[in-house]
Design a protein around this motif. Sequence first.
Motif, PDB file in Angstrom:
ATOM      1  N   GLU A  49      93.872  -3.835 116.482  1.00 43.01           N
ATOM      2  CA  GLU A  49      92.526  -3.388 116.371  1.00 43.01           C
ATOM      3  C   GLU A  49      91.956  -2.956 114.853  1.00 43.01           C
ATOM      4  O   GLU A  49      90.890  -3.223 114.280  1.00 43.01           O
ATOM      5  N   GLU A  50      93.224  -2.139 114.401  1.00 43.88           N
ATOM      6  CA  GLU A  50      91.993  -1.355 113.476  1.00 43.88           C
ATOM      7  C   GLU A  50      92.240  -2.364 112.375  1.00 43.88           C
ATOM      8  O   GLU A  50      91.533  -2.524 111.014  1.00 43.88           O
ATOM      9  N   TYR A  51      92.567  -3.881 112.367  1.00 46.11           N
ATOM     10  CA  TYR A  51      92.778  -5.126 110.839  1.00 46.11           C
ATOM     11  C   TYR A  51      92.297  -6.150 111.860  1.00 46.11           C
ATOM     12  O   TYR A  51      92.574  -7.236 111.521  1.00 46.11           O
ATOM     13  N   TRP A  52      91.607  -5.553 112.706  1.00 48.07           N
ATOM     14  CA  TRP A  52      90.281  -6.626 113.433  1.00 48.07           C
ATOM     15  C   TRP A  52      89.857  -7.514 112.610  1.00 48.07           C
ATOM     16  O   TRP A  52      89.628  -9.339 111.936  1.00 48.07           O
ATOM     17  N   TRP A  53      89.526  -7.398 111.453  1.00 49.81           N
ATOM     18  CA  TRP A  53      88.624  -8.153 110.187  1.00 49.81           C
ATOM     19  C   TRP A  53      89.784  -8.808 109.457  1.00 49.81           C
ATOM     20  O   TRP A  53      89.807  -9.776 109.421  1.00 49.81           O
ATOM     21  N   TYR A  54      90.634  -8.371 109.513  1.00 49.18           N
ATOM     22  CA  TYR A  54      91.837  -9.511 108.405  1.00 49.18           C
ATOM     23  C   TYR A  54      92.175  -9.936 109.496  1.00 49.18           C
ATOM     24  O   TYR A  54      92.572 -11.156 108.870  1.00 49.18           O
ATOM     25  N   LEU A  55      92.138 -10.364 110.866  1.00 48.88           N
ATOM     26  CA  LEU A  55      92.687 -11.072 112.131  1.00 48.88           C
ATOM     27  C   LEU A  55      91.755 -12.090 111.847  1.00 48.88           C
ATOM     28  O   LEU A  55      91.548 -13.351 111.921  1.00 48.88           O
ATOM     29  N   ASP A  56      90.465 -12.068 111.765  1.00 44.80           N
ATOM     30  CA  ASP A  56      89.391 -12.368 111.730  1.00 44.80           C
ATOM     31  C   ASP A  56      89.753 -13.763 110.767  1.00 44.80           C
ATOM     32  O   ASP A  56      89.530 -15.147 111.144  1.00 44.80           O
ATOM     33  N   LEU A  57      89.642 -13.159 109.458  1.00 43.42           N
ATOM     34  CA  LEU A  57      90.404 -14.537 108.675  1.00 43.42           C
ATOM     35  C   LEU A  57      91.474 -15.165 108.943  1.00 43.42           C
ATOM     36  O   LEU A  57      91.304 -16.249 108.055  1.00 43.42           O
ATOM     37  N   ARG A  58      92.062 -14.979 109.126  1.00 43.97           N
ATOM     38  CA  ARG A  58      93.065 -16.454 110.565  1.00 43.97           C
ATOM     39  C   ARG A  58      92.409 -16.495 111.555  1.00 43.97           C
ATOM     40  O   ARG A  58      92.886 -18.491 111.917  1.00 43.97           O
ATOM     41  N   ARG A  59      91.406 -16.544 112.111  1.00 38.31           N
ATOM     42  CA  ARG A  59      90.964 -16.889 113.220  1.00 38.31           C
ATOM     43  C   ARG A  59      90.502 -18.165 112.960  1.00 38.31           C
ATOM     44  O   ARG A  59      90.171 -19.057 113.439  1.00 38.31           O
ATOM     45  N   TYR A  60      89.364 -17.365 112.156  1.00 39.92           N
ATOM     46  CA  TYR A  60      88.231 -18.553 110.941  1.00 39.92           C
ATOM     47  C   TYR A  60      88.588 -19.362 109.555  1.00 39.92           C
ATOM     48  O   TYR A  60      88.595 -18.815 108.579  1.00 39.92           O
TER      49      TYR A  60
ATOM     50  N   TYR B 104     101.780  -8.286 105.563  1.00 40.24           N
ATOM     51  CA  TYR B 104     100.970  -9.282 105.017  1.00 40.24           C
ATOM     52  C   TYR B 104     101.650  -9.818 104.428  1.00 40.24           C
ATOM     53  O   TYR B 104     101.360 -11.481 104.610  1.00 40.24           O
ATOM     54  N   MET B 105     103.043 -10.153 104.846  1.00 35.03           N
ATOM     55  CA  MET B 105     103.750 -10.931 103.623  1.00 35.03           C
ATOM     56  C   MET B 105     104.019 -12.332 105.048  1.00 35.03           C
ATOM     57  O   MET B 105     104.846 -12.124 105.706  1.00 35.03           O
ATOM     58  N   TYR B 106     103.939 -13.620 103.822  1.00 33.99           N
ATOM     59  CA  TYR B 106     104.640 -15.144 104.766  1.00 33.99           C
ATOM     60  C   TYR B 106     105.999 -14.618 105.893  1.00 33.99           C
ATOM     61  O   TYR B 106     106.775 -14.834 104.606  1.00 33.99           O
TER      62      TYR B 106
ATOM     63  N   ARG C  38      99.018 -17.387 109.698  1.00 35.29           N
ATOM     64  CA  ARG C  38      99.827 -17.886 111.364  1.00 35.29           C
ATOM     65  C   ARG C  38      99.110 -17.040 111.846  1.00 35.29           C
ATOM     66  O   ARG C  38      99.525 -16.143 111.914  1.00 35.29           O
ATOM     67  N   LEU C  39      97.731 -16.892 112.225  1.00 39.39           N
ATOM     68  CA  LEU C  39      97.137 -15.531 113.526  1.00 39.39           C
ATOM     69  C   LEU C  39      98.317 -15.604 114.387  1.00 39.39           C
ATOM     70  O   LEU C  39      99.255 -13.598 114.227  1.00 39.39           O
ATOM     71  N   ASP C  40      99.463 -16.215 114.819  1.00 41.85           N
ATOM     72  CA  ASP C  40     100.018 -15.799 115.757  1.00 41.85           C
ATOM     73  C   ASP C  40     101.251 -15.067 115.117  1.00 41.85           C
ATOM     74  O   ASP C  40     101.548 -14.171 115.985  1.00 41.85           O
ATOM     75  N   VAL C  41     101.300 -15.358 113.976  1.00 47.37           N
ATOM     76  CA  VAL C  41     102.606 -14.999 113.158  1.00 47.37           C
ATOM     77  C   VAL C  41     102.296 -13.283 112.498  1.00 47.37           C
ATOM     78  O   VAL C  41     104.136 -12.090 112.647  1.00 47.37           O
ATOM     79  N   LEU C  42     101.210 -13.344 112.561  1.00 42.87           N
ATOM     80  CA  LEU C  42     100.774 -12.181 112.089  1.00 42.87           C
ATOM     81  C   LEU C  42     100.928 -11.005 113.037  1.00 42.87           C
ATOM     82  O   LEU C  42     101.271  -9.919 113.058  1.00 42.87           O
TER      83      LEU C  42
END
Length: 462
Positions: free
Chosen positions: A411-422, A363-365, A395-399
């Motif tokens: 897939e297991e972190y779909w909700w965590y990725l959503d925070l970067r989507r929206y 999760y680190m930048y 940044r979604l793509d970097v993450l």
Amino acid sequence: MANTAPRVASLLYEVEPGAKVDISGWVRTRRDSKHGFSFVELNDGSCMSNLQVVVNADVPGYEETIKEMTTGSSVRFTGDLKESPGAKQRVELHAESLELLGTADAESYPLQKKRHSFEFLREIAHLRPRTNTFGAIARVRNCVSRAIHDFFQERTFLYVQTPIITTSDCEGAGEMFTVTTLNPSTDGKPVDYTEDFFGKKASLTVSGQLEGEIYATAVGPVYTFGPTFRAENSNTTRHLSEFWMVEPEVPFCDLEGNMQLAEDFIKNIVKRCLDECAEDMKFFNDRIDKTVLETLNNILKHEFKRVSYTEAVELLVQSGKKWDYPVEWGTNLQAEHERWLTEEHFKQPIIVFDYPRSFKPFYMYCNEDGKTVRAMDVLVPGVGEIIGGSQREHRLDVLESRFEECGLDPEEYWWYLDLRRYGSVPHAGFGLGLERMILLLTGMQNIRDVIPFPRTPNHAEF
Ligand code: 4AD
Ligand code: MG
């Protein structure tokens, strides 16, 4: 018996002589004078000092009761608070009535006047809070907890309660305790967690950070403060299997802002303890570690030095010291390295930042150099790492590519990725280990002695 009466701390330091007093507590010691009276040293845990109670032989019940007022017994007195002729205390209580609430057999009560080793006291963790040291630790822990809430509340952070049972691993270090109602498999087949209580594998949390990020990107700065569990098999004086962690998470914040928050936070807690627990802190300095007040005052005086990981490694290599774990760029810093940097080289707290991404969580930048991440560890003398934190990868793509690099299933972190989507925003946070903070404040050497009931490999008594 309603316990609204003043306690020993206020009798000793606040209440004026002449007051009528009703006080209950435990006997620390008793001395019987030949001239027909006794001195009882009474402690009720409200402060380190005891209240001296003078009991004359003409107090009703004296003859029958006083002999049973042995060390550890529980007692109640009423009487007059008077100025004390002795230099040791401002006031003393002249008893008019006495009551023995509970005896403590002098033969078998383990806490007689002699000093006991911390190892022995750990075995009697149900009685150790009655000693000076553990009473003081309890009061300091309480002061720190209040200071933590005050610090964040005054800065408009919301206190968020993140789950203790979780299905995501924040640190990715595989150190989670499984929470299950399944019977242990006896036939060697892998466990089918879809059959389990939650329908999937669940664990005790190693960090509330990921859920903290959810709230930070919705309601602004937040903090969590709760128990945290790690199944790492480290038998050190700095590791517990269950410890308490404080984790602020701040949107619209980068690593610099995060470092400043961490520094202000630690200094604020130190100051509160020095101001509000002066008697206990003096005890730690006199009896536990003669340098603790000097170390703490030094922490307040100086800016925490910012040192990049790369710079830290250069210093460690140049030191010419023989390390148990050799250092070179790309290896993680070990306790011996961290302690040398903060205790011997800089002699003050330092913040090491920009660590290699190879051994840091997903999760680190990621920095532009392609090699490091915006991580930070706060290192303090006597303890080593007390805080770990980072700016988060927003940044979604970097993450997504970091998930791949770390071998994690996005897939297991779909909700965590959503925070970067929206509505993704730069954000940062850190975790402070409460017990490591208490080590720093008290000069205690073993983390098992600064939490009421320590859990470590092979130990979960009480
Ligand atoms: O460095 P850590 O592993 O960082 C995190 O968990 C991040 N998720 C924090 C964040 O960014 N929100 O742990 C943070 C701190 C450490 O610096 C240390 O003080 C303490 O938690 N800690 C422990 N304390 C006692 N026993 C253990 N086993 C500990 N592991 C970590
Ligand atoms: Mg860490």
